[in-house]
Design a protein around this motif. Structure first.
Motif, mmCIF file in Angstrom:
data_model
loop_
_atom_site.group_PDB
_atom_site.id
_atom_site.type_symbol
_atom_site.label_atom_id
_atom_site.label_comp_id
_atom_site.label_asym_id
_atom_site.label_seq_id
_atom_site.Cartn_x
_atom_site.Cartn_y
_atom_site.Cartn_z
ATOM 1 N N LEU A 227 0.859 -1.182 0.000
ATOM 2 C CA LEU A 227 0.000 0.000 0.000
ATOM 3 C C LEU A 227 0.894 1.229 0.000
ATOM 4 O O LEU A 227 1.908 1.259 0.705
ATOM 5 C CB LEU A 227 -0.905 0.018 1.225
ATOM 6 C CG LEU A 227 -2.034 -1.015 1.257
ATOM 7 C CD1 LEU A 227 -2.560 -1.182 2.671
ATOM 8 C CD2 LEU A 227 -3.168 -0.594 0.313
ATOM 9 N N MET A 228 0.509 2.264 -0.762
ATOM 10 C CA MET A 228 1.389 3.420 -0.909
ATOM 11 C C MET A 228 0.581 4.717 -1.017
ATOM 12 O O MET A 228 -0.501 4.737 -1.606
ATOM 13 C CB MET A 228 2.261 3.263 -2.157
ATOM 14 C CG MET A 228 3.163 4.462 -2.465
ATOM 15 S SD MET A 228 4.140 4.240 -3.986
ATOM 16 C CE MET A 228 5.343 3.017 -3.439
ATOM 17 N N LEU A 229 1.135 5.773 -0.438
ATOM 18 C CA LEU A 229 0.687 7.130 -0.694
ATOM 19 C C LEU A 229 1.824 7.842 -1.402
ATOM 20 O O LEU A 229 2.939 7.929 -0.865
ATOM 21 C CB LEU A 229 0.346 7.855 0.606
ATOM 22 C CG LEU A 229 -0.001 9.346 0.467
ATOM 23 C CD1 LEU A 229 -1.242 9.539 -0.394
ATOM 24 C CD2 LEU A 229 -0.188 9.993 1.834
ATOM 25 N N SER A 230 1.590 8.346 -2.615
ATOM 26 C CA SER A 230 2.653 8.933 -3.428
ATOM 27 C C SER A 230 2.170 10.220 -4.084
ATOM 28 O O SER A 230 0.993 10.361 -4.442
ATOM 29 C CB SER A 230 3.092 7.948 -4.516
ATOM 30 O OG SER A 230 3.991 8.548 -5.415
ATOM 31 N N LYS A 231 3.090 11.147 -4.251
ATOM 32 C CA LYS A 231 2.742 12.389 -4.950
ATOM 33 C C LYS A 231 2.572 12.160 -6.453
ATOM 34 O O LYS A 231 1.979 12.976 -7.148
ATOM 35 C CB LYS A 231 3.805 13.465 -4.702
ATOM 36 C CG LYS A 231 5.143 13.220 -5.392
ATOM 37 C CD LYS A 231 6.093 14.394 -5.170
ATOM 38 C CE LYS A 231 7.431 14.172 -5.874
ATOM 39 N NZ LYS A 231 8.367 15.301 -5.642
ATOM 40 N N PHE A 232 3.093 11.022 -6.938
ATOM 41 C CA PHE A 232 3.006 10.726 -8.367
ATOM 42 C C PHE A 232 1.924 9.694 -8.665
ATOM 43 O O PHE A 232 1.658 8.799 -7.871
ATOM 44 C CB PHE A 232 4.345 10.197 -8.891
ATOM 45 C CG PHE A 232 5.441 11.228 -8.938
ATOM 46 C CD1 PHE A 232 5.374 12.280 -9.835
ATOM 47 C CD2 PHE A 232 6.521 11.139 -8.083
ATOM 48 C CE1 PHE A 232 6.376 13.230 -9.877
ATOM 49 C CE2 PHE A 232 7.539 12.080 -8.112
ATOM 50 C CZ PHE A 232 7.465 13.141 -9.011
ATOM 51 N N GLU A 233 1.305 9.852 -9.820
ATOM 52 C CA GLU A 233 0.475 8.793 -10.381
ATOM 53 C C GLU A 233 1.391 7.900 -11.220
ATOM 54 O O GLU A 233 2.124 7.100 -10.699
ATOM 55 C CB GLU A 233 -0.659 9.406 -11.217
ATOM 56 C CG GLU A 233 -1.872 9.795 -10.396
ATOM 57 C CD GLU A 233 -2.652 8.595 -9.896
ATOM 58 O OE1 GLU A 233 -3.438 8.014 -10.671
ATOM 59 O OE2 GLU A 233 -2.475 8.240 -8.720
ATOM 60 N N TYR A 234 1.395 8.115 -12.545
ATOM 61 C CA TYR A 234 2.253 7.335 -13.430
ATOM 62 C C TYR A 234 2.855 8.247 -14.489
ATOM 63 O O TYR A 234 2.230 9.218 -14.931
ATOM 64 C CB TYR A 234 1.451 6.212 -14.102
ATOM 65 C CG TYR A 234 0.660 5.375 -13.126
ATOM 66 C CD1 TYR A 234 1.302 4.429 -12.322
ATOM 67 C CD2 TYR A 234 -0.709 5.554 -12.972
ATOM 68 C CE1 TYR A 234 0.594 3.676 -11.404
ATOM 69 C CE2 TYR A 234 -1.434 4.801 -12.068
ATOM 70 C CZ TYR A 234 -0.778 3.869 -11.279
ATOM 71 O OH TYR A 234 -1.476 3.133 -10.358
ATOM 72 N N ASP A 235 4.093 7.921 -14.872
ATOM 73 C CA ASP A 235 4.778 8.611 -15.967
ATOM 74 C C ASP A 235 4.832 10.128 -15.760
ATOM 75 O O ASP A 235 4.599 10.921 -16.683
ATOM 76 C CB ASP A 235 4.087 8.293 -17.303
ATOM 77 C CG ASP A 235 4.079 6.807 -17.596
ATOM 78 O OD1 ASP A 235 5.083 6.130 -17.275
ATOM 79 O OD2 ASP A 235 3.065 6.303 -18.110
ATOM 80 N N GLY A 236 5.128 10.522 -14.522
ATOM 81 C CA GLY A 236 5.301 11.926 -14.222
ATOM 82 C C GLY A 236 4.037 12.676 -13.858
ATOM 83 O O GLY A 236 4.105 13.816 -13.398
ATOM 84 N N GLU A 237 2.871 12.079 -14.080
ATOM 85 C CA GLU A 237 1.619 12.723 -13.687
ATOM 86 C C GLU A 237 1.528 12.774 -12.160
ATOM 87 O O GLU A 237 1.982 11.865 -11.459
ATOM 88 C CB GLU A 237 0.429 11.949 -14.249
ATOM 89 C CG GLU A 237 0.332 11.949 -15.756
ATOM 90 C CD GLU A 237 -0.068 13.316 -16.295
ATOM 91 O OE1 GLU A 237 -0.798 14.038 -15.584
ATOM 92 O OE2 GLU A 237 0.368 13.662 -17.411
ATOM 93 N N LEU A 238 0.924 13.860 -11.645
ATOM 94 C CA LEU A 238 0.810 14.027 -10.201
ATOM 95 C C LEU A 238 -0.487 13.435 -9.670
ATOM 96 O O LEU A 238 -1.516 13.427 -10.359
ATOM 97 C CB LEU A 238 0.889 15.508 -9.839
ATOM 98 C CG LEU A 238 2.222 16.204 -10.135
ATOM 99 C CD1 LEU A 238 2.125 17.690 -9.782
ATOM 100 C CD2 LEU A 238 3.357 15.541 -9.351
ATOM 101 N N ASN A 239 -0.421 12.955 -8.447
ATOM 102 C CA ASN A 239 -1.601 12.468 -7.743
ATOM 103 C C ASN A 239 -2.500 13.660 -7.428
ATOM 104 O O ASN A 239 -2.110 14.562 -6.693
ATOM 105 C CB ASN A 239 -1.143 11.774 -6.453
ATOM 106 C CG ASN A 239 -2.298 11.269 -5.603
ATOM 107 O OD1 ASN A 239 -3.456 11.577 -5.842
ATOM 108 N ND2 ASN A 239 -1.965 10.491 -4.579
#
Length: 494
Positions: A327-339
């Motif tokens: 399980l993760m909380l990250s500022k990124f989504e995928y391929d540089g996109e932001l959460n």
């Protein structure tokens, strides 16, 4: 606390993380050497064992004790329901979880006794012995070759074979997972899952300063901490150690999480690659602040990624080789996109359970009954040709009649079930060919060893769902048994 004030990288926590997940084998070898831990440590997670408990009722009886031993040998978690724990320990040893309960006393079938069960195998039976008595080990009864005039001792057939079974069925119906589900992690009950399996993997491994923990709080696993973007960081996560053997979730559609979050968007990862920094299969999900929700994650919707970059040429996930969860909380989504729902600072995500869903329906309640239960009072029956239990049904308190009532309580419950009706039970070694029939007409004998093996095999046979069958041994030894073929010939009760 601001990112500026928290920018000091923690080397000690970095080493601790790599050590916990055994990324540096030499360090772990030295640690084991000085702490005196064996190579095969007890906390090594085993995917084959990280499933719900199999509850065995009548676990110290002639069939029940054999069922327990087979389940344990095959890696199942087993909970043995017994009335005398000291006696049970001498029979079953320490390889099974022993709980004191009595199916004739429904108040003893508590939520704790029934917690986290995946299936029930009921081998209970009224106590029968020769009229002239028996040895303390019940040698006359168990040898099952010579006939001794029998009598009921102790509890009555109506209380054990019907009311007791009905009590167990009703308790199981409240606790068993839905058909087609497999419980992987149940955090509602105290366990060592968090302490021994889950650990933090934060951006400290990349030079960052975010911090998180996972711990049991109020019947949930609480993933919480503080996430920071200092030092180019920006993620916090918790991950399991690699399971060996891995989880085999073939035939299931995906994973379901029961969570309560804080309104942020989190990621869930599955891995089939046991390398520390390998490919993960990711799924992002939004939470609703302070609200319990069920999150379904189809295997088909998992995105193969490496360090938040999607991998276009990776194959779909192999559900037969699930080696770790994260399980993760990250500022990124995928391929540089932001959460879009990310913010620095504190966060909390409570997890109640993790389960697989959409699998085949398998039997969840296996009842060992008896051949002959429908014969007392059946028109056209020649009692002289019938086994003693049929001839003496009335003298034995209607034992077969009450067994049939117990069967009916299971059929009416809605639980996926299998009812096994063995012919005369013996203490012979077993290993014979098996003859399955339906209609309650066959006569013969069968080893308790073989009945126990059938009980265990049924757990993985969808063709055995909602069927009742009689079984006896054939004349020849069987080098191998095609269980799928045997069960596919049976007709459902529905």
């Amino acid at each position: 606390m601001s990112d500026k004030n928290r920018s000091q990288w923690d080397l000690g926590r970095f080493v601790q993380t790599l050590t916990y997940f055994e990324v540096i084998p030499l360090v772990n070898w030295i640690q084991d050497l000085f702490q005196g831990r064996s190579k095969d440590r007890q906390d090594k997670p085993d995917g084959a064992k990280q499933v719900g408990v199999i509850l065995v009722a009548g676990a110290t009886g002639g069939v029940g004790k054999r069922v327990v031993r087979r389940l344990v040998a095959q890696g199942y978690k087993v909970r043995s329901l017994v009335r005398d724990i000291d006696k049970a320990r001498t029979i079953l040893g320490d390889s099974t979880d022993l709980v004191v309960a009595d199916i004739t006393k429904p108040e003893t079938l508590t939520p704790l006794v029934m917690a986290n069960i995946q299936a029930v195998i009921c081998c209970t039976a009224v106590r029968v012995q020769p009229v002239e008595g028996d040895t303390p080990e019940r040698e006359k009864y168990y040898q099952g070759v010579k006939f001794y005039q029998p009598e009921i001792v102790g509890d009555t057939p109506d209380n054990v074979e019907y009311r007791g079974v009905k009590n167990l069925v009703e308790a199981a119906a409240k606790s068993l997972p839905k058909a087609g589900e497999k419980l992987l992690f149940d955090f509602t009950n105290p366990s060592t899952e968090v302490k021994n399996i889950w650990g933090a993997v934060d951006d400290v491994v990349m030079g960052g300063v975010s911090e998180s923990t996972i711990q049991l709080v109020e019947g949930t696993a609480l993933f919480a901490g503080n996430v920071s973007t200092a030092n180019s960081g920006g993620f916090a996560s918790v991950r399991t150690k690699n399971f060996s053997p891995a989880f085999n979730l073939t035939g299931y559609e995906g994973i379901e999480l029961r969570v309560r979050g804080d309104g942020k968007r989190y990621k869930f990862f599955l891995r089939t690659d046991t390398r520390w920094d390998g490919v993960g299969y990711s799924y992002s999900f939004d939470t609703v602040a302070n609200t319990w929700i069920d999150v379904r994650i189809p295997f088909a919707d998992l995105i193969p990624v490496f360090r938040a970059k999607t991998l276009q040429d990776s194959p779909p996930i192999d559900a037969s080789k699930i080696s770790s969860f994260q399980l993760m909380l990250s500022k990124f989504e995928y391929d540089g996109e932001l959460n879009p729902h990310f913010s620095t600072g504190g966060f909390t995500l409570q997890v109640e359970s993790i389960k697989a869903y959409g699998g085949e329906t398998l039997p969840q309640f296996i009842l060992v009954s008896s051949a002959g239960v429908t014969r007392p009072g059946r028109p056209g029956i020649n009692l002289e040709e019938e086994p003693p239990a049929v001839r003496l049904n009335d003298q034995l308190g209607g034992i077969l009649t009450w067994k049939l009532r117990g069967e009916d309580s299971l059929r009416e419950s809605g639980i996926p079930y299998t009812i096994i009706r063995p012919c005369a039970l013996t203490e012979e070694p077993g290993g014979k060919s098996l003859i399955f029939e339906q209609g309650d007409n066959i006569r013969g004998k069968i080893s308790r060893e073989d009945v126990a093996e059938i009980c265990v095999q049924v757990l993985q046979q969808p063709q055995a769902c909602n069927v009742t069958f009689e079984v006896k041994e054939g004349e020849n030894h069987a080098n191998s048994i095609d269980w799928q073929r045997l069960f596919s010939q049976l007709i459902s009760d529905n």
